[in-house]
Design a protein around this motif. Structure first.
Motif, PDB file in Angstrom:
ATOM      1  N   ALA A  43       0.839  -1.196   0.000  1.00  0.00           N
ATOM      2  CA  ALA A  43       0.000   0.000   0.000  1.00  0.00           C
ATOM      3  C   ALA A  43       0.880   1.254   0.000  1.00  0.00           C
ATOM      4  N   GLY A  44       1.955   1.222   0.813  1.00  0.00           N
ATOM      5  CA  GLY A  44       2.873   2.360   0.864  1.00  0.00           C
ATOM      6  C   GLY A  44       3.525   2.614  -0.482  1.00  0.00           C
ATOM      7  N   ILE A  45       3.908   1.525  -1.168  1.00  0.00           N
ATOM      8  CA  ILE A  45       4.552   1.684  -2.477  1.00  0.00           C
ATOM      9  C   ILE A  45       3.573   2.273  -3.489  1.00  0.00           C
ATOM     10  N   VAL A  46       2.325   1.781  -3.469  1.00  0.00           N
ATOM     11  CA  VAL A  46       1.310   2.338  -4.375  1.00  0.00           C
ATOM     12  C   VAL A  46       1.110   3.827  -4.064  1.00  0.00           C
ATOM     13  N   LEU A  47       1.039   4.164  -2.784  1.00  0.00           N
ATOM     14  CA  LEU A  47       0.904   5.573  -2.403  1.00  0.00           C
ATOM     15  C   LEU A  47       2.105   6.372  -2.901  1.00  0.00           C
ATOM     16  N   ALA A  48       3.296   5.774  -2.826  1.00  0.00           N
ATOM     17  CA  ALA A  48       4.503   6.471  -3.295  1.00  0.00           C
ATOM     18  C   ALA A  48       4.368   6.805  -4.778  1.00  0.00           C
ATOM     19  N   VAL A  49       3.871   5.837  -5.554  1.00  0.00           N
ATOM     20  CA  VAL A  49       3.706   6.080  -6.987  1.00  0.00           C
ATOM     21  C   VAL A  49       2.702   7.211  -7.215  1.00  0.00           C
ATOM     22  N   MET A  50       1.678   7.277  -6.356  1.00  0.00           N
ATOM     23  CA  MET A  50       0.673   8.323  -6.518  1.00  0.00           C
ATOM     24  C   MET A  50       1.190   9.695  -6.100  1.00  0.00           C
ATOM     25  N   VAL A  51       2.055   9.701  -5.098  1.00  0.00           N
ATOM     26  CA  VAL A  51       2.552  10.962  -4.548  1.00  0.00           C
ATOM     27  C   VAL A  51       3.695  11.506  -5.404  1.00  0.00           C
ATOM     28  N   LEU A  52       4.437  10.576  -6.018  1.00  0.00           N
ATOM     29  CA  LEU A  52       5.616  10.936  -6.806  1.00  0.00           C
ATOM     30  C   LEU A  52       5.374  12.067  -7.810  1.00  0.00           C
ATOM     31  N   PRO A  53       4.330  11.973  -8.656  1.00  0.00           N
ATOM     32  CA  PRO A  53       4.152  13.054  -9.634  1.00  0.00           C
ATOM     33  C   PRO A  53       3.860  14.402  -8.990  1.00  0.00           C
ATOM     34  N   ILE A  54       3.182  14.392  -7.833  1.00  0.00           N
ATOM     35  CA  ILE A  54       2.913  15.664  -7.141  1.00  0.00           C
ATOM     36  C   ILE A  54       4.231  16.308  -6.735  1.00  0.00           C
ATOM     37  N   ILE A  55       5.067  15.503  -6.086  1.00  0.00           N
ATOM     38  CA  ILE A  55       6.350  16.039  -5.617  1.00  0.00           C
ATOM     39  C   ILE A  55       7.207  16.453  -6.814  1.00  0.00           C
ATOM     40  N   ALA A  56       7.254  15.577  -7.837  1.00  0.00           N
ATOM     41  CA  ALA A  56       8.120  15.860  -8.980  1.00  0.00           C
ATOM     42  C   ALA A  56       7.677  17.121  -9.711  1.00  0.00           C
ATOM     43  N   SER A  57       6.376  17.272  -9.941  1.00  0.00           N
ATOM     44  CA  SER A  57       5.984  18.417 -10.770  1.00  0.00           C
ATOM     45  C   SER A  57       6.048  19.724  -9.983  1.00  0.00           C
ATOM     46  N   LEU A  58       5.757  19.685  -8.679  1.00  0.00           N
ATOM     47  CA  LEU A  58       5.880  20.921  -7.894  1.00  0.00           C
ATOM     48  C   LEU A  58       7.333  21.338  -7.721  1.00  0.00           C
ATOM     49  N   THR A  59       8.199  20.379  -7.398  1.00  0.00           N
ATOM     50  CA  THR A  59       9.598  20.755  -7.186  1.00  0.00           C
ATOM     51  C   THR A  59      10.252  21.161  -8.505  1.00  0.00           C
ATOM     52  N   ARG A  60       9.825  20.554  -9.615  1.00  0.00           N
ATOM     53  CA  ARG A  60      10.382  20.971 -10.909  1.00  0.00           C
ATOM     54  C   ARG A  60      10.121  22.455 -11.153  1.00  0.00           C
TER      55      ARG A  60
END
Lengths: 310, 259
Positions: A166-183
């Motif tokens: 579940a944590g890994i699936v959440l990581a995949v979901m959270v990843l684009p948020i972090i990546a696009s905001l920090t970019r």
């Protein structure tokens, strides 16, 4: 003539100012009012839970022993998600903003944004049907070879539907948020400071550490907190992926539960005190999110003097 | 340390566009050379090719040779990072790192090269560099405060301190005073006069009085028209350029008839 003209212009300007400041004030008040109304609803609906006899609460030992395991489960799942997603997300963002050739960066940025738009139920279905079965073997290996560490204690789940999945699936979901905001933040780093670092003989990576990351510090924290908000509140993916159960230390066995999934799975059949209980759980989740945001603000403000805003 | 720079047959391109054409020039060690010329004539672009900072701009490339005491900066296998640690640069707008204290700003470049440094050595270097930039007396009591809290002129001197802390051979300055008030400008000009005892200094300036005040030699760049490449028109002793220039366009420019 000219005086009346300028007087009239000043007059409309003042009216426009008034209208705009009124509208802005209204919007601000509305947000606070909605937040307050939600909080009031949660508190009022949750109250019966706190006055009920401990034996009437699910589990029979009072609200605290009911809520504690699922708070822990929520935090574990979110923590796993952030531990995985933060470094990868920041690395992806840095690659897009500072390493990739320009054409590729544009395409990649687009893909990352698309990833953020996929509905959570799809992530959940993917996690439950594909990822979980793929992870069975690694989990077995972890249980055999690292079983002495409590978080990898066996026997490993036969379905792979664990809190780690579940944590890994959440990581995949959270990843684009972090990546696009920090970019976005990385791209805003003033050229001036990047050139300052390069002119001192910094390599690209040294330049990033000297100029880009310090500048983006507050933004990275905000991005991670937004990601955390999604990870804490995510319902569907966890409900589909996790085969829930009582609180256990091992991340690779069935067990544990998160607040959001607990509410979603039980809400349709709940009535009476059970309903109050679930709303109380929602209140707790609300407070956790609030606390997380306050801590994030505090971390950002602690370094205000060095933020470059002055 | 101070080294001389010999430039031969240098062309600078932005993509296919030839921005600066065929520059041949020798910049003497321990002297101040000023580049003057109208806007867009390529003097800043040319300055950046002296420490390969033009490579930061997408599409920019160079043909020709730049020799630093005989070593070609553009030879195969030369790392631009090494070049830039030998040839420091000060920019038009003061750019101390906003997230660093004054002390850390001075040490920023040094920390790149030698990771570990005893605190006493670091303190000594901070004091020496800030004194070298005539800034020590103004900031010695607030070294832990952010560099961005200083005035513009102080920030620019902090940037100079940061550049000389890495002990470069050459210091390039790209219009270092254009964002500063007259008093701060004077402070920087005094500093440039002192820097030439130890360094080769190259300064781009729009201010002809400044070029006349600080430089030993002056190079005049000009451009024939929009879309044409910039060229080095004349290079001579500063007194010659201002009093007895060899070219008509130089005379027109320094006497204020255009530009």
């Amino acid at each position: 003539m000219s005086t009346t003209k300028s007087a009239r212009r000043a007059g409309t300007g003042r009216t426009g100012d008034k209208v705009f400041s009124g509208a802005a004030l209204g919007a601000g008040v509305l947000i606070v009012a909605v937040l307050f109304a939600v909080a009031m609803f949660l508190v009022i609906q949750a109250l019966p839970t706190f006055s009920a006899a401990p034996a009437d609460i699910t589990g029979g030992k009072g609200f605290v022993s009911y809520i504690f395991p699922i708070v822990v489960g929520t935090l574990i799942a979110a923590a796993i998600a952030l531990v995985i997603a933060t470094p990868i997300g920041v690395a992806v963002a840095l690659y897009i903003s500072h390493y990739a050739p320009r054409n590729m960066a544009r395409g990649l940025g687009y893909v990352v944004d698309l990833l953020a738009a996929i509905p959570s139920v799809i992530y959940g279905a993917w996690g439950a049907t594909f990822l979980a079965s793929q992870l069975k073997v690694p989990y077995q290996w972890l249980a055999d070879n690292a079983g002495w560490i409590p978080i990898f204690g066996g026997p490993a789940s036969g379905t792979g539907k664990t809190i780690l999945t579940a944590g890994i699936v959440l990581a995949v979901m959270v990843l684009p948020i972090i990546a696009s905001l920090t970019r976005e933040i990385f791209l805003q780093t003033p050229m001036l400071h990047q050139e300052a670092a390069l002119a001192l003989g910094a390599t690209r990576w040294e330049m990033i550490r000297m100029a880009v990351l310090p500048f983006a510090r507050g933004g990275i924290i905000s991005a991670v907190m937004l990601g955390l908000g999604r990870a804490l509140g995510e319902t569907m993916a966890v409900a589909l992926v996790l085969s829930s159960g009582p609180m256990i230390a091992s991340l690779i066995r069935s067990g544990n539960q998160t607040i959001a999934a607990e509410i979603a799975l039980n809400f349709p059949e709940a009535f009476g005190l059970r309903l109050n209980e679930l709303i109380a759980a929602g209140l707790v989740l609300f407070l956790i999110t609030l606390l997380v945001n306050m801590v994030a603000r505090w971390i950002i403000s602690r370094h205000k003097e060095f933020s470059g805003a002055n | 340390m101070s080294k001389r720079i010999d430039v031969s047959d240098l062309n600078v391109y932005y993509g296919d566009f030839l921005a600066v054409e065929d520059v041949n020039i020798t910049l003497d060690a321990k002297s101040v050379t000023a580049f003057i010329g109208p806007s867009g004539c390529g003097k800043s672009t040319f300055l950046r090719t002296l420490n390969r900072m033009h490579e930061v701009i997408p599409g920019a490339r160079v043909e020709g040779k730049v020799l630093l005491d005989g070593d070609n900066l553009y030879a195969d296998g030369v790392d631009p990072v090494t070049v830039r640690s030998q040839i420091g640069m000060v920019f038009q707008r003061p750019n101390p790192f906003p997230t660093m204290s004054i002390r850390d700003n001075v040490l920023a470049g040094v920390k790149l090269n030698s990771r570990r440094m005893a605190k006493s050595d670091a303190d000594a270097l901070v004091e020496k560099s800030l004194q070298g930039a005539n800034l020590w007396n103004e900031v010695k009591d607030r070294l832990e405060k952010p560099g961005s809290g200083l005035s513009g002129g102080q920030q620019q001197r902090l940037c100079i301190a940061r550049a000389i802390a890495v002990a470069p051979d050459v210091i390039l300055m790209d219009e270092p005073c254009s964002a500063l008030d007259p008093i701060s400008t004077l402070a920087i000009e005094d500093l440039i006069n002192e820097l030439k005892d130890e360094y080769t200094v190259v300064i781009v300036t729009h201010n002809m009085q400044q070029a006349a005040r600080v430089s030993d030699k002056t190079a005049f760049f000009n451009i024939a028209g929009t879309g044409k490449p910039g060229k080095l028109i004349e290079f001579a002793e500063t007194a010659t350029i201002f009093n007895n220039p060899g070219q008509k366009s130089t005379e027109d420019y320094v006497s204020g008839r255009f530009g």
